[in-house]
Design a protein around this motif. Structure first.
Motif, PDB file in Angstrom:
ATOM      1  N   LYS A   1      52.677  66.064  65.204  1.00  0.00           N
ATOM      2  CA  LYS A   1      52.300  67.408  64.371  1.00  0.00           C
ATOM      3  C   LYS A   1      51.055  68.098  65.326  1.00  0.00           C
ATOM      4  CE  LYS A   1      50.677  68.233  59.812  1.00  0.00           C
ATOM      5  NZ  LYS A   1      49.979  67.639  58.837  1.00  0.00           N
TER       6      LYS A   1
ATOM      7  N   GLY B   1      38.169  59.635  57.270  1.00  0.00           N
ATOM      8  CA  GLY B   1      38.790  61.058  56.476  1.00  0.00           C
ATOM      9  C   GLY B   1      38.423  60.801  54.888  1.00  0.00           C
TER      10      GLY B   1
ATOM     11  N   LYS C   1      52.187  60.720  63.196  1.00  0.00           N
ATOM     12  CA  LYS C   1      51.737  62.121  62.889  1.00  0.00           C
ATOM     13  C   LYS C   1      51.066  62.920  63.940  1.00  0.00           C
ATOM     14  CE  LYS C   1      52.007  62.502  57.860  1.00  0.00           C
ATOM     15  NZ  LYS C   1      51.225  62.156  56.758  1.00  0.00           N
TER      16      LYS C   1
ATOM     17  N   LEU D   1      45.603  66.369  52.287  1.00  0.00           N
ATOM     18  CA  LEU D   1      46.984  65.678  52.075  1.00  0.00           C
ATOM     19  C   LEU D   1      47.021  64.206  52.435  1.00  0.00           C
ATOM     20  CD1 LEU D   1      49.697  67.062  52.028  1.00  0.00           C
ATOM     21  CD2 LEU D   1      49.901  67.102  54.673  1.00  0.00           C
ATOM     22  N   LEU D   2      46.192  63.705  53.243  1.00  0.00           N
ATOM     23  CA  LEU D   2      46.326  62.591  53.896  1.00  0.00           C
ATOM     24  C   LEU D   2      45.703  61.433  52.528  1.00  0.00           C
ATOM     25  CD1 LEU D   2      45.553  62.534  57.491  1.00  0.00           C
ATOM     26  CD2 LEU D   2      47.779  61.675  56.755  1.00  0.00           C
ATOM     27  N   HIS D   3      44.771  61.916  51.996  1.00  0.00           N
ATOM     28  CA  HIS D   3      43.998  61.242  51.040  1.00  0.00           C
ATOM     29  C   HIS D   3      43.992  61.426  49.612  1.00  0.00           C
ATOM     30  CE1 HIS D   3      42.667  58.881  54.622  1.00  0.00           C
ATOM     31  NE2 HIS D   3      42.077  59.995  54.987  1.00  0.00           N
TER      32      HIS D   3
ATOM     33  N   GLU E   1      44.772  69.138  56.006  1.00  0.00           N
ATOM     34  CA  GLU E   1      45.283  67.981  56.380  1.00  0.00           C
ATOM     35  C   GLU E   1      44.507  66.376  56.004  1.00  0.00           C
ATOM     36  OE1 GLU E   1      45.723  67.487  60.797  1.00  0.00           O
ATOM     37  OE2 GLU E   1      46.803  65.658  60.638  1.00  0.00           O
ATOM     38  N   ALA E   2      43.328  66.607  55.810  1.00  0.00           N
ATOM     39  CA  ALA E   2      42.627  65.656  55.313  1.00  0.00           C
ATOM     40  C   ALA E   2      42.850  65.379  53.689  1.00  0.00           C
ATOM     41  CB  ALA E   2      40.957  65.754  55.441  1.00  0.00           C
TER      42      ALA E   2
ATOM     43  N   LYS F   1      42.255  62.031  64.250  1.00  0.00           N
ATOM     44  CA  LYS F   1      42.232  60.567  64.104  1.00  0.00           C
ATOM     45  C   LYS F   1      40.917  60.188  63.134  1.00  0.00           C
ATOM     46  CE  LYS F   1      43.811  58.469  68.361  1.00  0.00           C
ATOM     47  NZ  LYS F   1      43.316  57.725  69.576  1.00  0.00           N
ATOM     48  N   THR F   2      39.779  60.995  63.128  1.00  0.00           N
ATOM     49  CA  THR F   2      38.599  60.658  62.252  1.00  0.00           C
ATOM     50  C   THR F   2      39.130  61.123  60.710  1.00  0.00           C
ATOM     51  OG1 THR F   2      37.831  62.823  62.672  1.00  0.00           O
ATOM     52  CG2 THR F   2      37.029  60.896  63.969  1.00  0.00           C
ATOM     53  N   LEU F   3      40.294  61.839  60.746  1.00  0.00           N
ATOM     54  CA  LEU F   3      40.593  62.396  59.440  1.00  0.00           C
ATOM     55  C   LEU F   3      41.602  61.166  58.756  1.00  0.00           C
ATOM     56  CD1 LEU F   3      41.448  66.001  59.708  1.00  0.00           C
ATOM     57  CD2 LEU F   3      39.550  64.997  58.802  1.00  0.00           C
ATOM     58  N   GLY F   4      42.001  60.120  59.659  1.00  0.00           N
ATOM     59  CA  GLY F   4      42.962  59.154  59.107  1.00  0.00           C
ATOM     60  C   GLY F   4      44.059  59.598  59.464  1.00  0.00           C
ATOM     61  N   THR F   5      44.522  60.416  60.067  1.00  0.00           N
ATOM     62  CA  THR F   5      46.055  60.814  60.676  1.00  0.00           C
ATOM     63  C   THR F   5      46.648  59.641  61.323  1.00  0.00           C
ATOM     64  OG1 THR F   5      45.157  63.006  60.786  1.00  0.00           O
ATOM     65  CG2 THR F   5      47.560  62.628  61.411  1.00  0.00           C
TER      66      THR F   5
END
Lengths: 302, 338
Positions: A208, B88, A204, B117-119, B114-115, A196-200
């Motif tokens: 995932k 992120g 997802k 990929l998202l931003h 992943e980080a 979550k802190t990564l902005g997922t």
């Protein structure tokens, strides 16, 4: 020199991959002779049944032949005939195919609905969980048998698909409950917070991160459900709520045994189907337990 | 004047227990500037992690009041999609336990990737891999090409914590929250990780919130320190001031209970009692009062407020003026009786 060789050894050691995924499952099944035998049996039977069912003509087999009623197993009919002069061996093949298809379809569909429902309810929790679980409770209290009987009476053309859909509507709740409880545990773990802190986004994260981590539970439950579903279809057909005689299944073959004459004097009609049901359920169960052991390091043998 | 990065005003985060709401973070106000380490110290259960989770918006079912502004924009109660754009990219978090903060079924490369990929959508697959390997190098992981394809269980705790850090800093966030980043590690790894975080601050000019209960780490790392007790900040000052003249009774008790290498001590000072649980917090008056019963009740304020003693040095409640440790003789007497 010595240090050098030690270094080489260390490197070769670190390069070997730890066994994961499929290899663990395979090792577990090979180690358990019964499970290996069951797997071979299952693969063999399905290949044979689905293979020959393409060649066999279902119309031809279910055609009534009054000159060949109740023939005992012999040269013309390997497993004899029933009261309509229909070949039991052919019916057994098509019946096994139909029963297996239903069991697989029902398992896959209940699995899909149950997993998605359980994941969403468990992951979001709170009010969403509350409402979804009440919907689930509603499905749980519906009388399964009664509704199936009504459906059999209403639906004009009964096929493998319609039957599977009806069964699915009443069998997805167990797996949904199970998945929900695991999702509830899983979502509190740190790696979910980290994602979550990564902005997922939540969707997802559910598919995932959460789903792969409970996939072992999903696979094992679905395998064991498969065995149960084979039995359930046979049971319903036996009671007369499954397929008509024009669509043979293991259950319809079994239901001939309700005639005491057949039960006592014409074993060839119902014994092969019973043995097939027994073997299929046992085999799927054996493979399922081996899978379960493979997913739990404490129970592994290999 | 340092540039303000994060400004928290009167933040109150409450959890529902049975039918009532209880505040785990109560009336917290603080600021974090760019290129600054703000340490938050306090006992277990005093709301440090709850505060960090509040900043990152990780409490899904808590009631949050007050204001958290990140670069001038309020982030309390904004939509998840807006928050996901910040998380992120502009803010990252390092978790306490490296053993659970990584997805056990994902390769290291994918987790860090992943980080990105998202931003950082314009990156191609190979560019992303290059960047991940660069990150792994940056956090001091040997043979990054090899580690890229490994799973978390194949790495040691220290290595995993480095991976967690690499994930958090993948997009060079302006704000980094480190929630007890060294608690689960042994001392040698601890100092390496702390050096790493320090370097990151210099490299990226970020603001860092360091949550810890280790005063040694605070002295080593922090520019300013906030002391938390029972959900509130009781004292906030820059690090030298706080270490030289701690004022609040809780801060003084904390310092007093650290073993001293220079003088031999028979017995360490112990703060009596434990942090009260959420439901049992004293809602009126000084929250630390029950743990120093030898101080006259008149010394406390009815509604303790933050007082600015010196520029930049704030203390809650006026009881600090009257605080003294209990005399030795009395304590011994007490022990004799019990």
């Amino acid at each position: 020199m010595e240090a050098n060789s030690a270094n080489v050894e260390l490197q070769s050691k670190t390069v070997t991959k730890t066994p994961s995924g499929f290899s663990v499952v395979w090792r577990e099944i090979v180690r358990d002779k019964l499970a290996l035998l069951s797997l071979i049996f299952l693969v063999g039977i399905s290949a044979f049944v689905y293979g020959t069912a393409i060649v066999l003509d279902q119309e031809e087999i279910v055609k009534v032949d009054l000159f060949a009623i109740y023939e005992a197993p012999g040269e013309e009919y390997i497993l004899g005939t029933d009261y309509g002069g229909r070949d039991i061996f052919g019916q057994l093949i098509i019946g096994t195919r139909n029963s297996l298809s239903i069991a697989i379809l029902v398992t896959v569909m209940t699995g899909f609905i149950g997993v998605v429902f359980g994941l969403v309810a468990g992951f979001f929790g709170g009010h969403i969980d509350n409402i979804m679980m009440r919907v689930l409770d509603f499905f749980n209290v519906l009388p399964f048998m009664m509704i199936v009987i009504v459906f059999v009476a209403i639906v004009p053309k009964y096929s493998v698909w319609t039957f599977s859909l009806i069964m699915t509507a009443f069998l997805w709740m167990g797996i949904a409950r199970l998945i929900r409880s695991r999702a509830l545990q899983e979502k509190e773990l740190d790696y979910i917070h980290a994602a979550k802190t990564l902005g997922t986004s939540n969707i997802k994260i559910i598919f995932k991160h959460v789903l792969p981590n409970i996939s072992s539970l999903v696979i094992v439950t679905m395998t064991l459900n498969l065995a149960a579903n084979i039995g359930l279809e046979s049971g319903l057909s036996f009671l007369g709520f499954g397929f008509p005689e024009s669509t043979p299944s293991l259950g319809t073959l079994l239901s001939y045994a309700t005639n005491p004459q057949t039960l006592e004097y014409r074993w060839w009609i119902w014994v092969p189907a019973s043995v097939m049901i027994l073997l299929l359920m046992l085999a799927v169960n054996n493979v399922g337990t081996a899978l379960r052991r493979a997913t739990d390091a404490r129970q592994r043998r290999g | 004047m340092a540039e303000k990065l994060l400004e928290i005003k009167n933040l109150k985060t409450s959890f529902r227990i049975k039918d009532d709401y209880f505040a785990a973070v109560d009336d917290v106000s603080l600021t974090v500037n760019k290129n600054e380490v703000l340490a938050i110290v306090g006992e277990s259960g005093c709301g440090k992690s709850a505060l960090a989770f509040s900043i990152m918006g990780l409490h899904t079912r808590a009631k949050m009041e007050g204001n958290i502004s990140f670069k001038g924009e309020n982030i309390v109660g904004i939509s998840p999609s807006k928050l996901n754009k910040l998380r992120g990219k502009n803010m990252g978090m390092i978790f306490q336990d490296p053993l659970t903060a990584l997805n056990p079924l994902m390769e290291i490369g994918d987790q860090i990737g992943e980080a990105l990929l998202l931003h950082n959508k314009e990156l191609s697959k190979t560019q992303r891999k290059e960047k991940v390997i660069k990150l792994l190098n940056k956090v001091g992981i040997p043979r990054p090409e090899y580690v890229y394809e490994q799973f978390p269980h194949e790495l040691s705790g220290g290595m995993r914590q480095r991976v967690v850090i690499a994930t958090a800093i993948a997009n060079e966030p302006e704000l980094l929250i480190a929630d007890e980043p060294t608690t689960a590690l042994d001392v040698t790894i601890q100092s390496q990780i702390l050096d790493l975080i320090k370097d990151l601050k210099e490299d990226m000019d970020s603001g860092i919130v360091l949550i810890t209960h280790d005063l040694g780490v605070v002295a080593e790392m922090a520019d300013r320190v906030a002391v938390m007790y029972a959900g509130q900040i009781v004292e906030i000052a820059d690090v030298t001031t706080l270490f030289e003249e701690p004022l609040h009774p809780y801060t003084r008790s904390l310092f007093n209970s650290v073993p001293n290498a220079k003088e031999a001590q028979d017995r360490l000072h112990v703060i009596q009692g434990i942090v009260p649980s959420l439901q049992n917090l004293p809602r009126i008056g000084c929250r630390f009062a029950p743990r120093m019963p030898w101080i006259d009740g008149e010394a406390h304020e009815e509604h303790p407020e933050m007082h600015e003693v010196k520029p930049g040095h704030y203390v809650r409640c006026s009881c600090y003026k009257h605080f003294h440790f209990p005399e030795e003789s009395k304590e011994e007497e007490h022990h004799g009786v019990s």
